[in-house]
Structure formats: structure tokens, C-alpha cells
Motif scaffolding. Sequence first.
Motif, PDB file in Angstrom:
ATOM      1  N   GLN A   2       0.825  -1.205   0.000  1.00 51.14           N
ATOM      2  CA  GLN A   2       0.000   0.000   0.000  1.00 51.14           C
ATOM      3  C   GLN A   2       0.861   1.257   0.000  1.00 51.14           C
ATOM      4  O   GLN A   2       1.895   1.315   0.667  1.00 51.14           O
ATOM      5  N   VAL A   3       0.436   2.265  -0.743  1.00 51.20           N
ATOM      6  CA  VAL A   3       1.110   3.563  -0.773  1.00 51.20           C
ATOM      7  C   VAL A   3       0.356   4.514   0.155  1.00 51.20           C
ATOM      8  O   VAL A   3      -0.849   4.711   0.003  1.00 51.20           O
ATOM      9  N   GLU A   4       1.077   5.072   1.111  1.00 47.78           N
ATOM     10  CA  GLU A   4       0.511   6.068   2.019  1.00 47.78           C
ATOM     11  C   GLU A   4       1.049   7.432   1.615  1.00 47.78           C
ATOM     12  O   GLU A   4       2.227   7.548   1.275  1.00 47.78           O
ATOM     13  N   PRO A  17      -2.232  19.291  -7.019  1.00 50.15           N
ATOM     14  CA  PRO A  17      -2.908  18.131  -6.431  1.00 50.15           C
ATOM     15  C   PRO A  17      -1.934  16.984  -6.127  1.00 50.15           C
ATOM     16  O   PRO A  17      -1.898  15.975  -6.829  1.00 50.15           O
ATOM     17  N   TYR A  18      -1.123  17.155  -5.093  1.00 51.15           N
ATOM     18  CA  TYR A  18      -0.155  16.127  -4.707  1.00 51.15           C
ATOM     19  C   TYR A  18       0.128  16.232  -3.211  1.00 51.15           C
ATOM     20  O   TYR A  18      -0.234  17.209  -2.566  1.00 51.15           O
ATOM     21  N   SER A  19       0.769  15.212  -2.679  1.00 51.80           N
ATOM     22  CA  SER A  19       1.236  15.209  -1.298  1.00 51.80           C
ATOM     23  C   SER A  19       2.747  15.369  -1.313  1.00 51.80           C
ATOM     24  O   SER A  19       3.406  15.025  -2.293  1.00 51.80           O
ATOM     25  N   HIS A  20       3.293  15.859  -0.230  1.00 49.76           N
ATOM     26  CA  HIS A  20       4.747  16.012  -0.150  1.00 49.76           C
ATOM     27  C   HIS A  20       5.455  14.668  -0.040  1.00 49.76           C
ATOM     28  O   HIS A  20       6.554  14.515  -0.560  1.00 49.76           O
ATOM     29  N   ILE A  21       4.838  13.717   0.654  1.00 45.36           N
ATOM     30  CA  ILE A  21       5.500  12.441   0.909  1.00 45.36           C
ATOM     31  C   ILE A  21       4.621  11.294   0.445  1.00 45.36           C
ATOM     32  O   ILE A  21       3.413  11.278   0.697  1.00 45.36           O
ATOM     33  N   ALA A  22       5.242  10.321  -0.219  1.00 46.80           N
ATOM     34  CA  ALA A  22       4.602   9.040  -0.519  1.00 46.80           C
ATOM     35  C   ALA A  22       5.505   7.959   0.053  1.00 46.80           C
ATOM     36  O   ALA A  22       6.726   7.985  -0.132  1.00 46.80           O
ATOM     37  N   LYS A  23       4.901   7.010   0.778  1.00 45.28           N
ATOM     38  CA  LYS A  23       5.670   5.937   1.413  1.00 45.28           C
ATOM     39  C   LYS A  23       5.005   4.605   1.103  1.00 45.28           C
ATOM     40  O   LYS A  23       3.800   4.455   1.264  1.00 45.28           O
ATOM     41  N   ALA A  24       5.808   3.653   0.649  1.00 43.59           N
ATOM     42  CA  ALA A  24       5.341   2.292   0.398  1.00 43.59           C
ATOM     43  C   ALA A  24       6.385   1.350   0.975  1.00 43.59           C
ATOM     44  O   ALA A  24       7.531   1.331   0.514  1.00 43.59           O
TER      45      ALA A  24
END
Length: 130
Positions: A2-4, A17-24
Motif C-alpha cells: 500500500q502507498v501512504e 494536487p499532490y502530497s509532499h510524501i509518498a511511502k510504500a
Amino acid sequence: MQVETYTPADVMTPIGPYSHIAKAGPFIQISGTAGIDPATGDFAGPDAYSQAKRIVESFAYMLSTVGADLGQVMHINVFLKHTEDFSEMNRAYAEVMGDHRPARTVVIVADLPKPGARMTMNLMAVSKDS
């Protein structure tokens, strides 16, 4: 896997329309970041040194919100608007990064989306527990 996605408090509000951080899993990506002082919402300064230093300091803060630090950075992309800013960007970058030298790419670009930005950077890192 899952990508948070995250946009931590005390950072510049995304300009799209984006987030600063993506974590998988152990992998962390931080979006393009300009040298904005979160306390004022203005650039840390008009010069390359001030903006570069602020960007890497922002990276350190954002990484801390997802269980990492600058020592876990694998790669940084730097998008410079002016070739002559290269040495001042390097000076600030080295001061904040210390002895850690991740892979890096520097590209000179015609323009950047945030007016007044001399550069933007993004990165890829891994969490400490990986």
C-alpha cells in the motif's frame, strides 16, 4: 504494498494536487520542494544558498515524520534555474547533508512553477527499519 501519502504540518502547502510524501513499505519519496520558510510562507532568501539550505532542512523535517533521516536518502534530484547557482547550492547542500553523499542528479531547467524559486529538489529514501 500500500502507498501512504502525507503532507506534514509546518511545510509549504502543495501548489498542486499532490502530497509532499509518498511511502510504500521502506521506500519514501518526497515531492519537488522549494526553499520556503514554513514560519513565514516566503522564500528563505532570494539567493541559491538560502533556498538550497532551506530545502534540505525541510527534507530532514519531512523524513523525521515518517521514521527516517537524511542518512537514509538514496538519491536527490536538483532542478536549478541558473547554472551559476551550482556552487552555492553545493555549499548549502554539503553543510546540511554532512558526510552522507547519496546519488544525485542536477538538471538546469528553463523555469519552475513557484515564482521566485531558484531551484527545487526531490528525493528518494528508505526508512530506518528497512
